[in-house]
Design a protein around this motif. Sequence first.
Motif, PDB file in Angstrom:
ATOM      1  N   LEU A  27      44.158  36.755  57.788  1.00 21.23           N
ATOM      2  CA  LEU A  27      43.292  35.683  57.225  1.00 21.23           C
ATOM      3  C   LEU A  27      42.001  36.557  56.395  1.00 21.23           C
ATOM      4  CD1 LEU A  27      43.083  32.623  59.716  1.00 21.23           C
ATOM      5  CD2 LEU A  27      44.705  33.163  57.682  1.00 21.23           C
ATOM      6  N   SER A  28      42.252  37.712  56.460  1.00 26.76           N
ATOM      7  CA  SER A  28      41.318  38.643  55.780  1.00 26.76           C
ATOM      8  C   SER A  28      40.827  38.253  54.219  1.00 26.76           C
ATOM      9  CB  SER A  28      41.583  39.990  55.902  1.00 26.76           C
ATOM     10  OG  SER A  28      42.800  40.314  54.961  1.00 26.76           O
ATOM     11  N   MET A  29      39.858  38.623  54.047  1.00 26.13           N
ATOM     12  CA  MET A  29      39.355  38.557  52.719  1.00 26.13           C
ATOM     13  C   MET A  29      40.108  39.193  51.738  1.00 26.13           C
ATOM     14  SD  MET A  29      37.035  37.094  50.359  1.00 26.13           S
ATOM     15  CE  MET A  29      35.409  36.670  50.986  1.00 26.13           C
ATOM     16  N   GLU A  30      40.530  40.469  51.941  1.00 25.25           N
ATOM     17  CA  GLU A  30      41.362  41.437  51.139  1.00 25.25           C
ATOM     18  C   GLU A  30      42.617  40.724  51.015  1.00 25.25           C
ATOM     19  OE1 GLU A  30      39.708  42.428  53.994  1.00 25.25           O
ATOM     20  OE2 GLU A  30      38.224  43.581  53.139  1.00 25.25           O
ATOM     21  N   ALA A  31      43.263  40.234  51.897  1.00 20.96           N
ATOM     22  CA  ALA A  31      44.346  39.563  51.610  1.00 20.96           C
ATOM     23  C   ALA A  31      44.533  38.385  50.929  1.00 20.96           C
ATOM     24  CB  ALA A  31      45.177  39.052  53.153  1.00 20.96           C
ATOM     25  N   ALA A  32      43.376  37.510  51.263  1.00 20.86           N
ATOM     26  CA  ALA A  32      43.275  36.260  50.133  1.00 20.86           C
ATOM     27  C   ALA A  32      42.993  36.751  48.680  1.00 20.86           C
ATOM     28  CB  ALA A  32      42.094  35.467  50.606  1.00 20.86           C
ATOM     29  N   MET A  33      42.262  37.510  48.419  1.00 17.00           N
ATOM     30  CA  MET A  33      41.890  38.380  47.083  1.00 17.00           C
ATOM     31  C   MET A  33      43.329  38.659  46.694  1.00 17.00           C
ATOM     32  SD  MET A  33      39.731  38.210  45.029  1.00 17.00           S
ATOM     33  CE  MET A  33      37.997  38.530  44.936  1.00 17.00           C
ATOM     34  N   GLU A  35      46.364  37.869  46.970  1.00 16.09           N
ATOM     35  CA  GLU A  35      47.165  36.861  46.775  1.00 16.09           C
ATOM     36  C   GLU A  35      46.512  36.206  45.673  1.00 16.09           C
ATOM     37  OE1 GLU A  35      48.818  32.972  46.805  1.00 16.09           O
ATOM     38  OE2 GLU A  35      46.802  33.359  47.511  1.00 16.09           O
ATOM     39  N   THR A  36      45.215  35.816  45.566  1.00 12.99           N
ATOM     40  CA  THR A  36      44.816  35.076  44.314  1.00 12.99           C
ATOM     41  C   THR A  36      44.861  35.830  43.096  1.00 12.99           C
ATOM     42  OG1 THR A  36      43.096  34.106  45.965  1.00 12.99           O
ATOM     43  CG2 THR A  36      42.555  33.963  43.407  1.00 12.99           C
ATOM     44  N   GLU A  37      44.649  37.096  43.092  1.00 18.97           N
ATOM     45  CA  GLU A  37      44.641  38.135  42.013  1.00 18.97           C
ATOM     46  C   GLU A  37      46.216  37.937  41.407  1.00 18.97           C
ATOM     47  OE1 GLU A  37      43.566  42.014  42.740  1.00 18.97           O
ATOM     48  OE2 GLU A  37      41.495  41.468  42.786  1.00 18.97           O
ATOM     49  N   GLU A  38      47.233  38.143  42.319  1.00 21.53           N
ATOM     50  CA  GLU A  38      48.523  37.731  41.795  1.00 21.53           C
ATOM     51  C   GLU A  38      49.011  36.675  41.315  1.00 21.53           C
ATOM     52  OE1 GLU A  38      50.688  38.618  45.374  1.00 21.53           O
ATOM     53  OE2 GLU A  38      50.228  40.837  45.472  1.00 21.53           O
ATOM     54  N   VAL A  39      48.444  35.297  41.684  1.00 24.63           N
ATOM     55  CA  VAL A  39      48.702  34.100  41.277  1.00 24.63           C
ATOM     56  C   VAL A  39      48.145  34.034  40.070  1.00 24.63           C
ATOM     57  CG1 VAL A  39      48.310  31.609  41.830  1.00 24.63           C
ATOM     58  CG2 VAL A  39      49.155  33.106  43.495  1.00 24.63           C
ATOM     59  N   ILE A  40      46.753  34.121  40.226  1.00 25.81           N
ATOM     60  CA  ILE A  40      45.966  33.877  38.799  1.00 25.81           C
ATOM     61  C   ILE A  40      46.512  34.904  37.519  1.00 25.81           C
ATOM     62  CG2 ILE A  40      43.819  34.368  37.606  1.00 25.81           C
ATOM     63  CD1 ILE A  40      42.605  33.446  40.044  1.00 25.81           C
ATOM     64  N   PHE A  41      46.734  36.232  37.595  1.00 23.13           N
ATOM     65  CA  PHE A  41      47.270  37.116  36.803  1.00 23.13           C
ATOM     66  C   PHE A  41      48.516  36.898  36.410  1.00 23.13           C
ATOM     67  CE2 PHE A  41      43.744  40.352  38.331  1.00 23.13           C
ATOM     68  CZ  PHE A  41      42.984  39.844  37.326  1.00 23.13           C
ATOM     69  N   GLY A  42      49.324  36.337  37.346  1.00 26.69           N
ATOM     70  CA  GLY A  42      50.742  35.822  36.939  1.00 26.69           C
ATOM     71  C   GLY A  42      50.689  34.618  36.140  1.00 26.69           C
ATOM     72  N   ALA A  43      50.151  33.649  36.448  1.00 30.81           N
ATOM     73  CA  ALA A  43      49.982  32.342  35.596  1.00 30.81           C
ATOM     74  C   ALA A  43      49.456  33.062  34.101  1.00 30.81           C
ATOM     75  CB  ALA A  43      49.059  31.289  36.460  1.00 30.81           C
ATOM     76  N   ILE A  44      48.356  33.627  33.949  1.00 27.85           N
ATOM     77  CA  ILE A  44      47.901  33.910  32.838  1.00 27.85           C
ATOM     78  C   ILE A  44      48.786  34.709  31.915  1.00 27.85           C
ATOM     79  CG2 ILE A  44      46.261  35.582  31.434  1.00 27.85           C
ATOM     80  CD1 ILE A  44      44.084  34.792  33.936  1.00 27.85           C
ATOM     81  N   VAL A  45      49.454  35.571  32.495  1.00 29.50           N
ATOM     82  CA  VAL A  45      50.670  36.490  31.773  1.00 29.50           C
ATOM     83  C   VAL A  45      51.662  35.559  31.204  1.00 29.50           C
ATOM     84  CG1 VAL A  45      52.462  38.312  32.212  1.00 29.50           C
ATOM     85  CG2 VAL A  45      49.985  38.607  32.985  1.00 29.50           C
ATOM     86  N   SER A  46      52.005  34.609  32.154  1.00 32.58           N
ATOM     87  CA  SER A  46      52.908  33.631  31.963  1.00 32.58           C
ATOM     88  C   SER A  46      52.781  32.685  30.565  1.00 32.58           C
ATOM     89  CB  SER A  46      53.676  32.626  32.930  1.00 32.58           C
ATOM     90  OG  SER A  46      54.480  31.739  32.698  1.00 32.58           O
ATOM     91  N   ASP A  69      37.955  30.303  48.257  1.00 33.11           N
ATOM     92  CA  ASP A  69      36.732  30.058  47.887  1.00 33.11           C
ATOM     93  C   ASP A  69      35.552  31.103  48.007  1.00 33.11           C
ATOM     94  OD1 ASP A  69      34.792  28.571  46.421  1.00 33.11           O
ATOM     95  OD2 ASP A  69      34.328  27.382  47.929  1.00 33.11           O
ATOM     96  N   PRO A  70      35.680  32.189  47.456  1.00 33.02           N
ATOM     97  CA  PRO A  70      34.773  33.358  47.734  1.00 33.02           C
ATOM     98  C   PRO A  70      33.311  32.659  46.972  1.00 33.02           C
ATOM     99  CG  PRO A  70      36.038  33.926  45.948  1.00 33.02           C
ATOM    100  CD  PRO A  70      36.908  32.528  46.374  1.00 33.02           C
ATOM    101  N   ILE A  71      32.452  33.241  47.589  1.00 33.27           N
ATOM    102  CA  ILE A  71      31.123  32.900  47.238  1.00 33.27           C
ATOM    103  C   ILE A  71      30.364  34.209  46.398  1.00 33.27           C
ATOM    104  CG2 ILE A  71      28.739  32.115  48.241  1.00 33.27           C
ATOM    105  CD1 ILE A  71      30.693  30.095  48.536  1.00 33.27           C
ATOM    106  N   PRO A  72      29.599  34.016  45.539  1.00 34.23           N
ATOM    107  CA  PRO A  72      29.364  32.714  44.666  1.00 34.23           C
ATOM    108  C   PRO A  72      30.735  32.353  43.800  1.00 34.23           C
ATOM    109  CG  PRO A  72      28.526  34.763  43.480  1.00 34.23           C
ATOM    110  CD  PRO A  72      29.076  35.220  44.801  1.00 34.23           C
ATOM    111  N   SER A  73      31.649  33.244  43.279  1.00 39.09           N
ATOM    112  CA  SER A  73      32.667  32.553  42.666  1.00 39.09           C
ATOM    113  C   SER A  73      33.833  33.648  42.432  1.00 39.09           C
ATOM    114  CB  SER A  73      32.244  31.986  41.387  1.00 39.09           C
ATOM    115  OG  SER A  73      32.003  33.070  40.616  1.00 39.09           O
ATOM    116  N   LEU A  74      35.004  33.109  42.018  1.00 40.53           N
ATOM    117  CA  LEU A  74      36.011  33.815  41.847  1.00 40.53           C
ATOM    118  C   LEU A  74      35.613  35.086  40.667  1.00 40.53           C
ATOM    119  CD1 LEU A  74      39.316  31.834  41.927  1.00 40.53           C
ATOM    120  CD2 LEU A  74      38.726  33.788  43.435  1.00 40.53           C
ATOM    121  N   THR A  75      34.949  34.589  39.308  1.00 39.64           N
ATOM    122  CA  THR A  75      34.680  35.274  38.454  1.00 39.64           C
ATOM    123  C   THR A  75      33.678  36.247  38.377  1.00 39.64           C
ATOM    124  OG1 THR A  75      33.422  33.673  37.604  1.00 39.64           O
ATOM    125  CG2 THR A  75      35.871  33.688  36.914  1.00 39.64           C
TER     126      THR A  75
END
Length: 81
Positions: A27-33, A35-46, A69-75
């Motif tokens: 449940l670390s921030m690194e693992a969540a980030m 996974e989030t990057e893989e999903v977001i970038f994978g969706a964008i590339v697709s 939900d990282p604070i303040p935001s993903l971007t």
Amino acid sequence: MNKALPMSGVRDSTYIPENILSVPPNLSMEAAMKETEEVIFGAIVSVLAKTKVECSEIGILIVNCTLFDPIPSLTSNEGIV
């Protein structure tokens, strides 16, 4: 749980992040980030590949994530932008 999960829409084909399925869950921030990057970038590339839209043609990208939900935001995070 056997009654609740089928009613929730969770099925064999439901995507669940690898870090949540590991024993014990990572449940670390690194693992969540990661996974989030893989999903977001994978969706964008697709989407870009299917629509043949160039990145330079996009003026704004709106990102929504319900589990992470990282604070303040993903971007605002250097790892995403």
